[in-house]
Design an enzyme around this catalytic site. Sequence first.
Site, PDB file in Angstrom:
ATOM      1  N   GLY A  57      46.191  37.018  37.676  1.00  0.00           N
ATOM      2  CA  GLY A  57      47.301  36.257  37.113  1.00  0.00           C
ATOM      3  C   GLY A  57      48.632  36.781  37.638  1.00  0.00           C
ATOM      4  O   GLY A  57      48.684  37.744  38.409  1.00  0.00           O
ATOM      5  N   PHE A  58      49.677  36.151  37.200  1.00  0.00           N
ATOM      6  CA  PHE A  58      51.019  36.516  37.657  1.00  0.00           C
ATOM      7  C   PHE A  58      51.352  37.971  37.292  1.00  0.00           C
ATOM      8  O   PHE A  58      51.603  38.803  38.180  1.00  0.00           O
ATOM      9  CB  PHE A  58      52.001  35.513  37.036  1.00  0.00           C
ATOM     10  CG  PHE A  58      53.412  35.982  36.931  1.00  0.00           C
ATOM     11  CD1 PHE A  58      54.110  36.406  38.047  1.00  0.00           C
ATOM     12  CD2 PHE A  58      54.057  35.973  35.695  1.00  0.00           C
ATOM     13  CE1 PHE A  58      55.427  36.832  37.932  1.00  0.00           C
ATOM     14  CE2 PHE A  58      55.365  36.392  35.585  1.00  0.00           C
ATOM     15  CZ  PHE A  58      56.043  36.822  36.698  1.00  0.00           C
ATOM     16  N   ILE A  59      51.271  38.321  36.029  1.00  0.00           N
ATOM     17  CA  ILE A  59      51.612  39.702  35.638  1.00  0.00           C
ATOM     18  C   ILE A  59      50.523  40.666  36.094  1.00  0.00           C
ATOM     19  O   ILE A  59      50.802  41.754  36.604  1.00  0.00           O
ATOM     20  CB  ILE A  59      51.836  39.810  34.107  1.00  0.00           C
ATOM     21  CG1 ILE A  59      52.970  38.876  33.670  1.00  0.00           C
ATOM     22  CG2 ILE A  59      52.181  41.256  33.712  1.00  0.00           C
ATOM     23  CD1 ILE A  59      53.222  38.838  32.154  1.00  0.00           C
TER      24      ILE A  59
ATOM     25  N   ASP B  39      38.864  38.245  36.653  1.00  0.00           N
ATOM     26  CA  ASP B  39      39.613  36.997  36.438  1.00  0.00           C
ATOM     27  C   ASP B  39      38.697  35.833  36.796  1.00  0.00           C
ATOM     28  O   ASP B  39      38.028  35.878  37.833  1.00  0.00           O
ATOM     29  CB  ASP B  39      40.863  36.980  37.330  1.00  0.00           C
ATOM     30  CG  ASP B  39      41.932  36.035  36.811  1.00  0.00           C
ATOM     31  OD1 ASP B  39      41.610  34.851  36.596  1.00  0.00           O
ATOM     32  OD2 ASP B  39      43.073  36.482  36.619  1.00  0.00           O
ATOM     33  N   ASN B  40      38.668  34.798  35.959  1.00  0.00           N
ATOM     34  CA  ASN B  40      37.848  33.624  36.288  1.00  0.00           C
ATOM     35  C   ASN B  40      38.680  32.526  36.947  1.00  0.00           C
ATOM     36  O   ASN B  40      38.211  31.407  37.129  1.00  0.00           O
ATOM     37  CB  ASN B  40      37.147  33.080  35.029  1.00  0.00           C
ATOM     38  CG  ASN B  40      38.145  32.582  34.000  1.00  0.00           C
ATOM     39  OD1 ASN B  40      39.354  32.728  34.172  1.00  0.00           O
ATOM     40  ND2 ASN B  40      37.646  32.009  32.920  1.00  0.00           N
TER      41      ASN B  40
ATOM     42  N   GLY C 191      44.739  32.092  36.673  1.00  0.00           N
ATOM     43  CA  GLY C 191      45.069  33.021  37.762  1.00  0.00           C
ATOM     44  C   GLY C 191      44.770  32.374  39.108  1.00  0.00           C
ATOM     45  O   GLY C 191      44.138  31.311  39.168  1.00  0.00           O
TER      46      GLY C 191
ATOM     47  N   THR D  29      39.764  31.209  23.887  1.00  0.00           N
ATOM     48  CA  THR D  29      39.911  32.224  24.936  1.00  0.00           C
ATOM     49  C   THR D  29      40.640  33.444  24.391  1.00  0.00           C
ATOM     50  O   THR D  29      40.223  34.582  24.594  1.00  0.00           O
ATOM     51  CB  THR D  29      40.725  31.656  26.122  1.00  0.00           C
ATOM     52  OG1 THR D  29      40.048  30.524  26.612  1.00  0.00           O
ATOM     53  CG2 THR D  29      40.892  32.681  27.236  1.00  0.00           C
TER      54      THR D  29
ATOM     55  N   TYR E  91      49.119  29.245  19.695  1.00  0.00           N
ATOM     56  CA  TYR E  91      49.210  30.359  20.648  1.00  0.00           C
ATOM     57  C   TYR E  91      49.728  31.613  19.939  1.00  0.00           C
ATOM     58  O   TYR E  91      49.155  32.694  20.053  1.00  0.00           O
ATOM     59  CB  TYR E  91      50.127  29.963  21.806  1.00  0.00           C
ATOM     60  CG  TYR E  91      50.336  31.063  22.815  1.00  0.00           C
ATOM     61  CD1 TYR E  91      49.252  31.645  23.463  1.00  0.00           C
ATOM     62  CD2 TYR E  91      51.615  31.534  23.114  1.00  0.00           C
ATOM     63  CE1 TYR E  91      49.433  32.661  24.386  1.00  0.00           C
ATOM     64  CE2 TYR E  91      51.800  32.545  24.033  1.00  0.00           C
ATOM     65  CZ  TYR E  91      50.713  33.106  24.670  1.00  0.00           C
ATOM     66  OH  TYR E  91      50.894  34.117  25.572  1.00  0.00           O
TER      67      TYR E  91
ATOM     68  N   LYS F  20      47.508  35.066  19.325  1.00  0.00           N
ATOM     69  CA  LYS F  20      47.950  36.387  19.799  1.00  0.00           C
ATOM     70  C   LYS F  20      48.230  37.321  18.613  1.00  0.00           C
ATOM     71  O   LYS F  20      48.035  38.534  18.710  1.00  0.00           O
ATOM     72  CB  LYS F  20      49.175  36.283  20.712  1.00  0.00           C
ATOM     73  CG  LYS F  20      48.926  35.588  22.041  1.00  0.00           C
ATOM     74  CD  LYS F  20      47.743  36.151  22.836  1.00  0.00           C
ATOM     75  CE  LYS F  20      47.954  37.555  23.368  1.00  0.00           C
ATOM     76  NZ  LYS F  20      46.819  37.987  24.233  1.00  0.00           N
TER      77      LYS F  20
END
Length: 342
Positions: A27-29, A48-49, A53, A112, A166, A170
């Site tokens: 992913g980005f981060i 990562d799937n 990403g 997820t 979301y 989290k």
Amino acid sequence: MAIDQSTPTPDARPLKPLRALITGGAGFIGSHLAEALLAQGATVVAVDNLATGRYENIAHLASHPGFQYVFESATNETVMDRLVSESDVIFHLAAAVGVELIVRDPVWTIETNLQATEVALRLARRYRRKLVLASTSEVYGKSAAVPYREDDDRVLGPTTKSRWSYAESKAIDEFLALAYHKQFGVPVVICRFFNTVGPRQSGSYGMVIPRLVAQALRGEPLTVYGDGHQSRCFCNVRDVVRAVVALAADPKAEGEIFNIGSQEEITIQALAARIAARAGSPPEVHLIPYEQAYEKGFEDMVRRVPAIDKIQAAIGWSPTISLDQTLDEVIEHFRLSEGRGA
Ligand code: UDP
């Protein structure tokens, strides 16, 4: 530990060379974190799937002897069991991200975010590993009490508005991580990211800066949602990664939550003007009502600013990269990707 050995503490575990597992590593981060850890001599396994990403984020790391990529979901407990057992620390970044994606696919978002964290924490307990959990400023919801402090009350909308799923997912991740810490002594550190930005961030899931930069470079009007008076603080991913690596190395950070973000606040309208000016494109803006951009009844937060005194006191961190510099980096990144035909 391969990271930050400047102030050794009696309970610091001898982890050199550090073996890091990054869920969401493409992913980005995650990809920036992988780079930073490799640069410090750690070995890195990125799982990562590629749901959000992208392999191109880590393609340049493929030939690095300390890097390994595993194409798998972080919810696959069998595979994760082996990966966690072979690691010293887990950076759990795998999650559904991006407001647009969350509104579009709420079931996948909730499942997820909950399942991957359950798996990661169970395994961290089994193998007694440190787990760094990526969380988000979304957990503060639409509270007007800016700047947000880690122990502030949260203000969320009703469950009928999927945006808030979301934040809730989290927040449950945070509760669960803190519960594993309290009940089983698992060393967890929780990082609440505030609008992290930089090269490689995709605009496909709603994030404003890559979207507006791409529009500016195509010479299109910039899409600003609502009246554009809502504000955010954007923090460069390299600053964010520096904070995450330092927190992971600090035993005093265990069981704690930290805001990680910039305090350079800007309205989205001003951001659009800034992007157009720096990209050399016409400053034309299209105001798009929220219900058209997302869904009917969509709620946005008017301001979002982190208090960062806790992380400053803990590890002496504050952001060093200005928004202008970040915008220039993102613009340059998009120009280069276009040059490569991406
Ligand atoms: N936004 C916008 N135009 C876009 C995408 C997003 O005006 O093309 C707005 C969005 O409504 C929010 C802000 O920009 O008010 C930041 O959005 P982003 O998705 O980047 O992060 P958020 O703060 O919502 O997590």
